[in-house]
Write an enzyme that holds these catalytic residues in place. Sequence first.
Site, PDB file in Angstrom:
ATOM      1  N   GLY A  39       0.834  -1.196   0.000  1.00 40.99           N
ATOM      2  CA  GLY A  39       0.000   0.000   0.000  1.00 40.99           C
ATOM      3  C   GLY A  39       0.869   1.246   0.000  1.00 40.99           C
ATOM      4  N   CYS A  40       0.279   2.377  -0.384  1.00 34.02           N
ATOM      5  CA  CYS A  40       1.054   3.610  -0.521  1.00 34.02           C
ATOM      6  C   CYS A  40       1.488   4.150   0.847  1.00 34.02           C
ATOM      7  CB  CYS A  40       0.256   4.649  -1.301  1.00 34.02           C
ATOM      8  SG  CYS A  40      -1.432   4.906  -0.709  1.00 34.02           S
ATOM      9  N   TYR A  41       0.537   4.311   1.764  1.00 36.41           N
ATOM     10  CA  TYR A  41       0.928   4.771   3.101  1.00 36.41           C
ATOM     11  C   TYR A  41       1.943   3.811   3.732  1.00 36.41           C
ATOM     12  CZ  TYR A  41      -2.930   8.249   3.386  1.00 36.41           C
ATOM     13  OH  TYR A  41      -3.782   9.314   3.202  1.00 36.41           O
ATOM     14  N   THR A  43       4.157   1.861   2.462  1.00 34.98           N
ATOM     15  CA  THR A  43       5.492   2.015   1.881  1.00 34.98           C
ATOM     16  C   THR A  43       6.241   3.156   2.552  1.00 34.98           C
ATOM     17  OG1 THR A  43       4.813   1.140  -0.261  1.00 34.98           O
ATOM     18  CG2 THR A  43       6.739   2.571  -0.247  1.00 34.98           C
ATOM     19  N   SER A  44       5.582   4.310   2.644  1.00 34.66           N
ATOM     20  CA  SER A  44       6.265   5.486   3.204  1.00 34.66           C
ATOM     21  C   SER A  44       6.587   5.287   4.684  1.00 34.66           C
ATOM     22  CB  SER A  44       5.426   6.749   2.988  1.00 34.66           C
ATOM     23  OG  SER A  44       4.296   6.761   3.841  1.00 34.66           O
TER      24      SER A  44
END
Lengths: 340, 340, 340, 340
Positions: C152-154, C156-157
């Site tokens: 997921g994008c969140y 990953t960060s």
Amino acid sequence: MKNKIKVAVLGATGFTGEMLVEILLDHPKVEVTYLASRTPNAIPYHKIFPRFYKKTDLLCENLNLDKAAKNSDIIFLTLPHTVSMSVVPQLLKEKRKIIDLSADYRIKNLKDYKKYYKIPHKDKINLKKAVYGLPEINKDLIPNTDIIANPGCYPTSVILALFPLLKEGLIEDKVIVDAKSSITGAGRKAVIDYHYSNISDNIWAYKPFIHQHTPEILSILKENTARDIDLTFVPHVVGVDAGIYSTIYITFKNKISKIEVTKIYNKYYKNCTFIRLLESLPKLKNVIGTNFCDIGFALNSNGKDCVLASSIDNLIKGAAGAAIQNMNIMQGWPESLGLL
Amino acid sequence: MKNKIKVAVLGATGFTGEMLVEILLDHPKVEVTYLASRTPNAIPYHKIFPRFYKKTDLLCENLNLDKAAKNSDIIFLTLPHTVSMSVVPQLLKEKRKIIDLSADYRIKNLKDYKKYYKIPHKDKINLKKAVYGLPEINKDLIPNTDIIANPGCYPTSVILALFPLLKEGLIEDKVIVDAKSSITGAGRKAVIDYHYSNISDNIWAYKPFIHQHTPEILSILKENTARDIDLTFVPHVVGVDAGIYSTIYITFKNKISKIEVTKIYNKYYKNCTFIRLLESLPKLKNVIGTNFCDIGFALNSNGKDCVLASSIDNLIKGAAGAAIQNMNIMQGWPESLGLL
Amino acid sequence: MKNKIKVAVLGATGFTGEMLVEILLDHPKVEVTYLASRTPNAIPYHKIFPRFYKKTDLLCENLNLDKAAKNSDIIFLTLPHTVSMSVVPQLLKEKRKIIDLSADYRIKNLKDYKKYYKIPHKDKINLKKAVYGLPEINKDLIPNTDIIANPGCYPTSVILALFPLLKEGLIEDKVIVDAKSSITGAGRKAVIDYHYSNISDNIWAYKPFIHQHTPEILSILKENTARDIDLTFVPHVVGVDAGIYSTIYITFKNKISKIEVTKIYNKYYKNCTFIRLLESLPKLKNVIGTNFCDIGFALNSNGKDCVLASSIDNLIKGAAGAAIQNMNIMQGWPESLGLL
Amino acid sequence: MKNKIKVAVLGATGFTGEMLVEILLDHPKVEVTYLASRTPNAIPYHKIFPRFYKKTDLLCENLNLDKAAKNSDIIFLTLPHTVSMSVVPQLLKEKRKIIDLSADYRIKNLKDYKKYYKIPHKDKINLKKAVYGLPEINKDLIPNTDIIANPGCYPTSVILALFPLLKEGLIEDKVIVDAKSSITGAGRKAVIDYHYSNISDNIWAYKPFIHQHTPEILSILKENTARDIDLTFVPHVVGVDAGIYSTIYITFKNKISKIEVTKIYNKYYKNCTFIRLLESLPKLKNVIGTNFCDIGFALNSNGKDCVLASSIDNLIKGAAGAAIQNMNIMQGWPESLGLL
């Protein structure tokens, strides 16, 4: 609340309806008494738009014409085009004053109406009585009608810039309008085209030559100047939060000076509170949040080619603000009441 | 890195220089060997622009012409207007190929240059030799010169849209261009007018009739079509991150059909990789980040009045991308190398 | 096109699918052979997204699993959550490699899956086999699986910023993540909340403590560090075009220096192409359009309280770019192929 | 204009000064009599800010303290930090009431002032007398002073959210504030960092742990609650036109319910016109253009971890609006006069 006039807003959940409610709530001479929209159950208006919390406890109800008429002296219609004309007859019969922000009562020509709005007009009688509510041009007619057709946003910006020069017969027929607008002019709709990602940092032209505001511009200018123009009108969507910026290309029949052009604008607009004639071309942001129309122009060194630029907040001077300006004039109040 | 051509960028810290470096770093046939700007000490380029961290370790040095010439085969100049012409003579003497992104070698007429750029031209000899680097129009000349005048951003969008129709002699003289640009076109400058707050959600027209790109458009069209036009050019600043959208108003001399107009564009551009003729008017965002120029048009029902719209990324097809396209052609490489 | 691997994208019309197609078209080792979505008739992909005109003539077809399997070696799934798991079993049976960008194969815990995605998991067998495709953490597992759960994008960060410090056991349990994202992370949906006017110039927190990425962050960190954290995760929507910026608040168990923290990050990431450890806190715009994850940190003067900030392009390193990075590793190609 | 109080604005060309003039011009009980800035010659204010055309003909003059004192009863100072304290003594001597929007009179601790503003305080006598003008907390003190220290923008949003919970002794010491602000908070400066292109679509954290508003938040909370907190304050710049959105992470000492938290806020704020306690987390856009502070909170299921979010228009409730609210209270007028 004694002595206050009661007003209703039918169609209170669109961008224009919302702006209208915001300005009306602060207007010193009116009391907002009825808000309606398509909604199964009445709910507090601030539940729909949280920014109205602690500003109003009014409910937004499912539209009921009897209730609207019973509870108000003046009724603002921010209904979709073609819907307004189905409710106006009843409301006028009940002796209410109507300020209609749809396109339904702006164009007198029935063929044009059908061509641009796709259905035949249903209320020809009141169409004839309706006054086009652009006070800078026909202020005298506004107090004497019960039905105001509030001008379209693009037409407001274009007509105000062209009217004095056309009225004086100074310009060639060929007029080109390159108009740039915020997407809010298209209404609050859940369509993918209006998704943030499609609008942000984007620009595009749409409906070239065939936008429905074209006949409105032409007919109103004709009625008020007895002149025809050969108009090319090309609107654009631009990724800005609010506003319309119309750049207008004209040619003077004879060489003219900057001073002379200025004089002509002053002749028609010097007493108009909401028109600001600038010494240079306007910037959009200066009118946002206001009812002003800023107009500037630049003459080519040949003294004939000229560019006009006209900017308004499309939801205020282009819609809700103009509607309140019309109400003020209908009621004999100062034109700018609640608008500065 | 064997067999790679060495390139330098002088003026590497402006918007255009930065974009140029970005594209050049990924170009398969070149090695970036020298970056310069006005800077007291050499510093890593990624310290100036952190987005280049891990992409290049190159230094940005204080501009030294000898070093530039010594370290490169091709030199890109993204220096301010009027500065380029003071460095070109020496670099050409040292047999380097120059792609100049300033305005200094675009206008052959010395009076126009002085009028619009405020100082007399200092390098008349090379001015005559310079080729205007718009490959879609004069691709044949580009391989045979050592000095390319890379086109201005507005002129690229306007000339590409007008050229085929004008060349064929189909349109009336009177042409109106309403161009809308991102503020990046004005360069990276610390001025209050470019403050976020002045640009965001704003639109304004500037330099009507007198923008310095006017003579560039006129002279290039004249050179390539042998025709004059009566041009009104009004640029606008719009609060978008990147791009130019030029809306162009023309009139055909004789009634024409959509199919015929399409044929004419195809006649000139069917082999042009970077021109996309659309079936409707373009949207700006579709060209952002690319070297494409999207062109669309709409004819009025009278078959004569016509609106063209042309959109480019002002820093790519309007500057750095075009410069690399020119380099590719000069070197005999595929035109689109490193640009897709 | 010989020797190229054939790839398909199922769900090619979402933001992520579109970005995936864009990057894949430029990838030197693959040929895009099949694009599908929910669409009654096959239409050219560039008719849906005009920015692909002249870049591809591929059709976007109505999703057909047999056809997808027949035409491709690797299949990217950018289908909605809960849909992926209904197609994966058949595709794996046909010996295709799958990179799934939905959430369906990320969380191994079935209760968590049901709690956050509202339906029971339907493909427990393949769920066990799936490898979480965050190469910076588990690069060794990726070549040996046929099914990648793309992060997921969140997560990953957040995971990339926390992993080294947590793995080393240096930080207290309590971790607070304040994440800011572009609305594109929510998918291309025609809902009024994503209207330009609601996003532009706006910021808001949503799903505090209960966002579906919370269990993903927790479980992946647990699997890879054998440690639990007490996570408060609060995502925000911000009116930016693209990107995620996660600000993370941690406390070191013991006083630490900036140099020591830097050493730890370098220990884990020094060979990671796409992680850039900065000397100060990152700026979002530096990663937009790239596959980089920029990480920076600041220590309080007490040497214990610390803020980490981590930024990615949510559609690239947070989705499509990571998927291609995974494909590269699966195929034994250089990790950054087609991504720089 | 009889019976109107005369007011001056010193520093009328910054963002805050401009907003102050805008609100004061519409205020029913004041007359703006003097506007000053650093300017060689007096010029009409609307020549500097064209949006004031037709709203005021006032001149903006070069700052002259004698003239300011002579022409006004109340003086608003929107001067840079460290400049205010050099003009306040003279103006107080002349018996004028001062509302200072700089930081000079907010922090009583001289060491903190020097540490964060880099020079020693020059006006210790008046510093002691100054009242911190946050009416929701110390309304009683405001009518009895001649010098108001108008709160900082970040502190307003943070203190208002924390005050009731801290005053009641309900929360743990550790407090984390992740604040997001429009760049207008940094003042109207021609620096490259504030260029449109650097702000648009960007987000970044700055001055972590060391922002100058940190001691202001700590000392004001201590004075008013007698409690210390262990504050981590990390501000962010976000590409929005206006506003501050502060997300605040706290832990309750004991398990608490949503109803109990609501009760506590109501205990302190139920009579506060400009605080709106919401049932969910706020959205920034709802407060833009208003003097409201919207506060919302979300409790984790453990009943202890909690996120507060507080949003204001940084130039109104965070500066000019608060200053006028203070003036209203000083004069014994209704708190919201001219502010709704």
